[in-house]
Scaffold this motif. Structure first.
Motif, PDB file in Angstrom:
ATOM      1  N   TYR A  66       0.804  -1.293   0.012  1.00 47.53           N
ATOM      2  CA  TYR A  66      -0.068   0.187   0.030  1.00 47.53           C
ATOM      3  C   TYR A  66       0.938   1.238   0.053  1.00 47.53           C
ATOM      4  O   TYR A  66       0.284   2.408  -0.166  1.00 47.53           O
ATOM      5  N   GLN A  91      -1.987   2.348  -8.519  1.00 49.87           N
ATOM      6  CA  GLN A  91      -3.059   1.808  -8.796  1.00 49.87           C
ATOM      7  C   GLN A  91      -3.077   0.193  -9.051  1.00 49.87           C
ATOM      8  O   GLN A  91      -3.947  -0.719  -8.756  1.00 49.87           O
ATOM      9  N   TYR A  92      -2.222  -0.226 -10.108  1.00 56.67           N
ATOM     10  CA  TYR A  92      -1.879  -1.281 -10.518  1.00 56.67           C
ATOM     11  C   TYR A  92      -1.201  -2.252  -9.425  1.00 56.67           C
ATOM     12  O   TYR A  92      -1.437  -3.396  -9.006  1.00 56.67           O
ATOM     13  N   ALA A 112      -4.073  -3.190  -6.982  1.00 59.46           N
ATOM     14  CA  ALA A 112      -4.957  -4.008  -7.308  1.00 59.46           C
ATOM     15  C   ALA A 112      -4.411  -5.438  -7.208  1.00 59.46           C
ATOM     16  O   ALA A 112      -4.825  -6.367  -6.862  1.00 59.46           O
ATOM     17  N   LEU A 113      -2.890  -5.607  -7.486  1.00 57.01           N
ATOM     18  CA  LEU A 113      -2.474  -6.787  -7.683  1.00 57.01           C
ATOM     19  C   LEU A 113      -2.161  -7.396  -6.050  1.00 57.01           C
ATOM     20  O   LEU A 113      -2.242  -8.541  -5.865  1.00 57.01           O
ATOM     21  N   HIS A 119      -4.069  -6.712  -3.787  1.00 57.82           N
ATOM     22  CA  HIS A 119      -5.490  -7.326  -3.371  1.00 57.82           C
ATOM     23  C   HIS A 119      -5.948  -8.327  -4.006  1.00 57.82           C
ATOM     24  O   HIS A 119      -7.241  -8.624  -4.087  1.00 57.82           O
ATOM     25  N   ALA A 133      -6.090  -8.985  -7.523  1.00 55.38           N
ATOM     26  CA  ALA A 133      -6.411  -9.003  -8.923  1.00 55.38           C
ATOM     27  C   ALA A 133      -5.728  -9.962  -9.653  1.00 55.38           C
ATOM     28  O   ALA A 133      -4.552  -9.953  -9.783  1.00 55.38           O
ATOM     29  N   TRP A 135      -5.982  -7.933 -17.669  1.00 58.96           N
ATOM     30  CA  TRP A 135      -6.192  -6.375 -17.586  1.00 58.96           C
ATOM     31  C   TRP A 135      -7.111  -6.046 -18.831  1.00 58.96           C
ATOM     32  O   TRP A 135      -7.043  -6.598 -19.902  1.00 58.96           O
TER      33      TRP A 135
END
Length: 109
Positions: free
Chosen positions: A42, A58-59, A62-63, A65, A67, A71
């Protein structure tokens, strides 16, 4: 949340644009070196360029968390859990590979 591995793949210089718009003697980014590896979740990793972090966080988020889908519309990166991104320096962009890992992100004490 997991850590994301950030590998500096390339430091580039858009010579035509640098010649027209850059200061004399402009070279590739002096802050990041090809082959460097950082781990993030984070927060921006220590020593990582602030501007590059703004372009990729932002990538990373996402990863970190989980994702795992390809993409966008499946027309960019073929490997789940990977993103190839760059910083926002238009004259000397740095290209990075982001990879999801299984390393747990622990809260700082």
């Amino acid at each position: 949340m997991k850590k994301v591995k950030i590998t500096i793949l390339k430091t580039t210089l858009q010579e035509d644009l640098a010649k027209e718009y850059g200061v004399d003697g402009l070279t590739t980014c002096p802050l990041m070196k090809e082959g460097e590896v950082y781990y993030a979740d984070y927060a921006r990793p220590e020593g990582f360029c602030d501007e590059a972090w703004k372009a990729i966080y932002q990538y990373v988020f996402a990863l970190a968390h989980g994702a795992s889908e390809i993409w966008y519309y499946s027309d960019w990166i073929k490997t789940p859990g990977v993103a190839i991104v760059s910083c926002n320096d238009g004259l000397r962009p740095v290209i990075m590979k982001l990879e999801a890992t299984e390393i747990e992100a622990l809260p700082e004490e």
